[in-house]
Design a protein around this motif. Structure first.
Motif, mmCIF file in Angstrom:
data_model
loop_
_atom_site.group_PDB
_atom_site.id
_atom_site.type_symbol
_atom_site.label_atom_id
_atom_site.label_comp_id
_atom_site.label_asym_id
_atom_site.label_seq_id
_atom_site.Cartn_x
_atom_site.Cartn_y
_atom_site.Cartn_z
ATOM 1 N N VAL A 141 26.629 24.792 34.336
ATOM 2 C CA VAL A 141 27.922 24.797 35.027
ATOM 3 C C VAL A 141 28.932 25.654 34.267
ATOM 4 O O VAL A 141 29.684 26.432 34.864
ATOM 5 N N ALA A 142 28.958 25.536 32.945
ATOM 6 C CA ALA A 142 29.902 26.321 32.145
ATOM 7 C C ALA A 142 29.604 27.815 32.267
ATOM 8 O O ALA A 142 30.527 28.634 32.393
ATOM 9 N N GLY A 143 28.327 28.170 32.240
ATOM 10 C CA GLY A 143 27.965 29.579 32.390
ATOM 11 C C GLY A 143 28.364 30.128 33.745
ATOM 12 O O GLY A 143 28.834 31.270 33.868
ATOM 13 N N TRP A 144 28.190 29.323 34.769
ATOM 14 C CA TRP A 144 28.587 29.707 36.135
ATOM 15 C C TRP A 144 30.085 29.945 36.207
ATOM 16 O O TRP A 144 30.542 30.944 36.776
ATOM 17 N N GLN A 145 30.851 29.048 35.634
ATOM 18 C CA GLN A 145 32.298 29.202 35.670
ATOM 19 C C GLN A 145 32.772 30.382 34.816
ATOM 20 O O GLN A 145 33.749 31.059 35.156
ATOM 21 N N LEU A 146 32.086 30.648 33.728
ATOM 22 C CA LEU A 146 32.416 31.823 32.923
ATOM 23 C C LEU A 146 32.049 33.103 33.665
ATOM 24 O O LEU A 146 32.767 34.111 33.580
ATOM 25 N N LEU A 147 30.956 33.070 34.410
ATOM 26 C CA LEU A 147 30.582 34.215 35.246
ATOM 27 C C LEU A 147 31.648 34.464 36.308
ATOM 28 O O LEU A 147 31.999 35.624 36.590
ATOM 29 N N ARG A 148 32.167 33.410 36.899
ATOM 30 C CA ARG A 148 33.256 33.565 37.863
ATOM 31 C C ARG A 148 34.470 34.229 37.209
ATOM 32 O O ARG A 148 35.128 35.092 37.797
ATOM 33 N N GLN A 149 34.764 33.819 35.995
ATOM 34 C CA GLN A 149 35.882 34.439 35.277
ATOM 35 C C GLN A 149 35.617 35.925 35.041
ATOM 36 O O GLN A 149 36.517 36.759 35.198
ATOM 37 N N SER A 150 34.394 36.243 34.644
ATOM 38 C CA SER A 150 34.048 37.635 34.373
ATOM 39 C C SER A 150 34.251 38.498 35.606
ATOM 40 O O SER A 150 34.794 39.612 35.532
ATOM 41 N N ARG A 151 33.823 38.002 36.750
ATOM 42 C CA ARG A 151 33.990 38.758 37.990
ATOM 43 C C ARG A 151 35.461 38.857 38.386
ATOM 44 O O ARG A 151 35.917 39.900 38.862
ATOM 45 N N ALA A 152 36.208 37.784 38.175
ATOM 46 C CA ALA A 152 37.629 37.795 38.527
ATOM 47 C C ALA A 152 38.432 38.698 37.600
ATOM 48 O O ALA A 152 39.503 39.192 37.979
ATOM 49 N N ALA A 153 37.929 38.924 36.391
ATOM 50 C CA ALA A 153 38.653 39.747 35.425
ATOM 51 C C ALA A 153 38.814 41.190 35.888
ATOM 52 O O ALA A 153 39.696 41.912 35.411
ATOM 53 N N ALA A 154 37.951 41.607 36.822
ATOM 54 C CA ALA A 154 38.033 42.977 37.331
ATOM 55 C C ALA A 154 39.131 43.144 38.374
ATOM 56 O O ALA A 154 39.441 44.278 38.778
#
Length: 580
Positions: free
Chosen positions: A516-529
Motif C-alpha cells: 500500500v505504501a509503495g502504491w501511494q508513493l507511486l501515485r505521488q511520483s506520477r503527480a509530481a509531474a
C-alpha cells in the motif's frame, strides 16, 4: 539541530494520498479549502519549530519528575502548552458543536505529525486527549459531551486512557479494577472506582487545569473476560455545576516509570480509590467498555503509526545535517584525495536515501489511511472498511519504520551516534516504545489475520490488492507484491490453521503495508509531474519512489515464504529444548 517542518511534503501527501480536494467537495468539509489546508500546515509548522522543538532535548535530559505527589516537567513546557491551547491546535477535526473546527481528520494528523517530529514526548499529551474526545463523542451521554468535550477540545483539560494493569498486560479482560454503583445520596448514579493502572501517559501533570481519565473497570457480577469490562470517566478534579474544576477526586500518581526514552512524557502508575471515595461516571452501558475501548484504540493506533513518521522525519533531518557537515576521507576512486563530506560516500548516500524513502512512504500510507477514515465518516462504507484494514498496517509498519530509520540515523553518525550529545540516540530510544504500546505489532498482525482478513468475506483485502496491481503499470515488482499479498490472504483464509496464520502474520502484515505504501508513493511520483508541483518535490519524488519500488518492495516480496511457512517448525523444539 534546527528542526525544519516537512510542510511541502505534508501538503503534497494531503492532496495526493488523503484526497483533501475531494473531501472539501462535501458540505461537511467545505471549509478545507486549499488556502485553509496550507494555512494549517504552515501554521503548525511555525508553531512547532518555534515553541516545541527547542524543548525536545532538554525534555530528554531533564525528564519528568515526581515530587511530593506532583509531576514536574522541564522549564518551558507549561508556556509551550499554553501556546498550543491559545492557538486552538487541538480543535482542528473536533466536532463543531463543542468548539472544534470540524475539518478533516487528515488535517489533524498533519498537526500531530508536525508537533511530534518537533518534540516526540511532548506530543503524547495532545495525542491521548484525541482518544478521550473520540470515546466521549461516540459513546458518552449528552450531559457528558456538553460538560467535557469543550474543555478537552480546547486543550484546557487533557485526557488519558487507563487500560493496563500489572497482572493483565495486553489482556485487558484480566483487569481487576472495580466500579461499584452508588445508589443513594448526592452521587447516586455514579460509581466508586478502585484499582491500580500502569503505563498511564500523562496520568498526572500540571499543564492542564484538569485531567479526564477514561478507566476500564468491572461492575459487580460482570461476565469474565473482555465481555465484562465497562468504561468510566474519572476526572482528577470533580467539575462544579458551572464546569470549573471542583474538589480533588480520590486518585493519585504513586510512581513514574523509568524508561528507555520519551523521558519528558510522565508514564504514571495511577491508584484509584485509596480512600474508597473515587467517583466516576459510566460511558455507555455496563459491560459495553470493549466497544468504547476500540474507538479509543483505533484513533490511538493511527496516531501511533504517525509517531513512526514523526521520529523518522526527525532522525532523517539530523542524519542529513550531520552527513553534510562531517568531512572524512576522499571519495572512493576519485583522483582528488581531498576529504569530502560523508554525504558523498556511496554507502552513506544509500543510508540517507533509504531513510528518506521509508519516511515519505510511511507518510503517504498515513495520509491515505486518514483520507479513508474521513470518507468513512461521510458515509462511504467501502472506505470505512478499507480504513479498518489499514489501521494495523499503519500502526505496525509505521512504527517499525520509525525504529529502522532512527537506527540508521545512529549508523550515519558512526561512533558519534552512540554518544548522547549528538542527539541521534534519543530518536532511537524514543521510537522503541511505539511497536509496543497501543497493542504490540504482533497483536496488530493477529488482528489483521483473524479479524480484518475476513472483512466482507475477504473482499476488502482482495479489492485493495487488485486496485494496486491495476495501477502499478510498468512497475512489475509492485504488481507482483500485490498479487502475492492476495495469494497469501487466500491461503490464510482457506487451508491455513489458526496457528499457521498467526505464525505468518507479521511478515504478511509487512508485505501488505509495503504494497500500500509503495502504491501511494507511486501515485505521488506520477503527480509530481503535474504543473505547479513545487520544484524540490518535482525533482526528488520520482527518485525517492524509484528507490522504494526497486529496493524496499522486493524485500517485502521475499517475506512470502515466511508468511506461508506455517507454525510446525516453531514448535519442533519443546519449551525446555528451546531454552536449553
Amino acid at each position: 539541530m534546527d528542526f525544519t517542518p516537512p510542510t511541502p511534503d505534508q501538503i503534497f501527501a494531503l492532496k495526493v494520498n488523503a484526497g483533501i480536494v475531494e473531501l472539501a467537495a462535501h458540505d461537511r468539509f467545505a471549509a478545507a479549502s486549499p488556502d485553509m489546508v496550507e494555512a494549517i500546515a504552515e501554521g503548525i509548522g511555525q508553531f512547532a519549530q518555534g515553541e516545541w522543538a527547542p524543548l525536545s532535548r532538554v525534555g530528554d535530559i531533564e525528564g519528568a519528575k515526581l515530587e511530593n505527589g506532583l509531576v514536574r516537567l522541564p522549564a518551558g513546557y507549561a508556556e509551550a502548552y499554553k501556546g498550543f491551547v491559545a492557538a486552538g491546535w487541538g480543535a482542528v477535526s473536533a466536532p463543531e458543536a463543542f468548539g472544534g473546527q470540524g475539518l478533516p481528520y487528515a488535517l489533524a494528523c498533519c498537526t500531530l505529525e508536525t508537533l511530534g517530529a518537533a518534540n516526540f514526548a511532548f506530543t503524547l499529551l495532545p495525542m491521548l486527549t484525541v482518544g478521550a474526545i473520540e470515546a466521549i463523542d461516540h459513546h458518552g451521554s449528552a450531559d457528558q459531551k456538553t460538560l467535557y468535550l469543550p474543555k478537552l477540545i480546547s486543550g484546557e483539560w487533557s485526557g488519558t486512557m487507563n487500560l493496563t494493569e500489572p497482572q493483565a498486560g495486553s489482556d485487558v479482560g484480566a483487569l481487576r479494577t472495580t466500579a461499584t454503583p452508588i445508589t443513594e445520596g448526592e452521587h447516586a448514579g455514579k460509581y466508586k472506582i478502585k484499582g491500580t493502572k500502569i503505563f498511564i501517559t500523562y496520568g498526572e501533570h500540571e499543564l492542564a487545569d484538569n485531567i479526564v481519565h477514561l478507566v476500564l473497570a468491572r461492575v459487580p457480577g460482570a461476565p469474565d473476560g473482555s465481555r465484562g469490562i465497562s468504561l468510566f470517566l474519572v476526572p482528577k478534579y470533580l467539575p462544579k455545576d458551572d464546569g470549573t474544576p471542583g474538589p480533588r477526586n480520590d486518585l493519585k500518581v504513586v510512581g513514574l516509570e523509568h524508561k528507555m526514552g520519551i523521558h519528558a512524557s510522565p508514564t504514571c502508575v495511577m491508584s484509584y480509590g485509596d480512600n474508597d471515595d473515587c467517583l466516576g461516571e459510566i460511558v455507555g452501558a455496563e459491560n459495553g467498555g470493549l466497544r468504547a475501548m476500540f474507538t479509543m484504540m483505533n484513533s490511538a493506533r493511527i496516531n501511533v503509526g504517525s509517531q513512526g513518521v514523526q521520529v523518522a522525519e526527525a532522525a532523517t533531518q539530523r542524519a542529513m545535517a550531520y552527513a553534510r557537515d562531517r568531512v572524512q576521507s576522499a571519495r572512493a576512486g576519485s583522483p582528488d584525495k581531498t576529504p569530502v563530506a560523508i554525504i558523498e560516500h556511496p554507502d552513506v548516500r544509500r543510508m540517507l536515501l533509504r531513510m528518506r524513502a521509508l519516511t515519505e512512504a510511511a507518510r503517504a500510507l498515513l495520509y491515505y489511511t486518514a483520507g479513508q477514515v474521513d470518507r468513512g465518516s461521510l458515509g462511504d462504507a467501502s472506505a470505512q472498511a478499507r480504513a479498518e484494514l489499514l489501521v494495523p498496517l499503519i500502526k505496525s509498519w509505521g512504527t517499525d519504520i520509525g525504529c529502522e530509520v532512527a537506527s540508521i540515523g545512529v549508523q550515519v553518525h558512526g561512533g558519534m551516534g552512540f554518544i548522547e550529545e549528538t542527539g541521534a540516540a534519543q530518536h532511537y530510544r524514543d521510537a522503541r516504545i511505539t511497536p509496543i504500546y497501543e497493542g504490540t505489532n504482533g497483536i496488530q498482525a493477529a488482528d489483521l489475520v483473524t479479524r480484518k482478513l475476513g472483512l466482507d468475506n475477504g473482499e476488502v483485502l482482495a479489492a485493495l490488492m487488485a486496485e494496486i496491481a491495476r495501477e502499478s503499470g510498468d512497475v512489475t515488482t509492485l504488481a507482483e507484491l500485490a498479487r502475492a499479498c492476495a495469494t497469501v490472504g487466500r491461503w490464510m483464509a482457506g487451508e491455513a490453521s489458526l496457528d499457521d496464520r498467526l505464525a505468518g502474520s507479521v511478515p504478511f502484515q509487512t508485505m501488505c503495508a509495503v504494497a500500500v505504501a509503495g502504491w501511494q508513493l507511486l501515485r505521488q511520483s506520477r503527480a509530481a509531474a503535474a504543473e505547479g508541483t513545487p520544484g524540490p518535490i518535482a525533482r526528488s519524488k520520482p527518485v525517492i519512489a524509484r528507490y522504494f519500488l526497486s529496493r524496499i518492495v522486493p524485500e517485502a516480496l521475499g517475506l512470502q515464504a515466511g508468511a506461508t511457512a506455517g507454525a510446525a517448525l516453531l514448535y519442533e523444539l519443546d519449551t525446555e529444548s528451546l531454552m536449553a
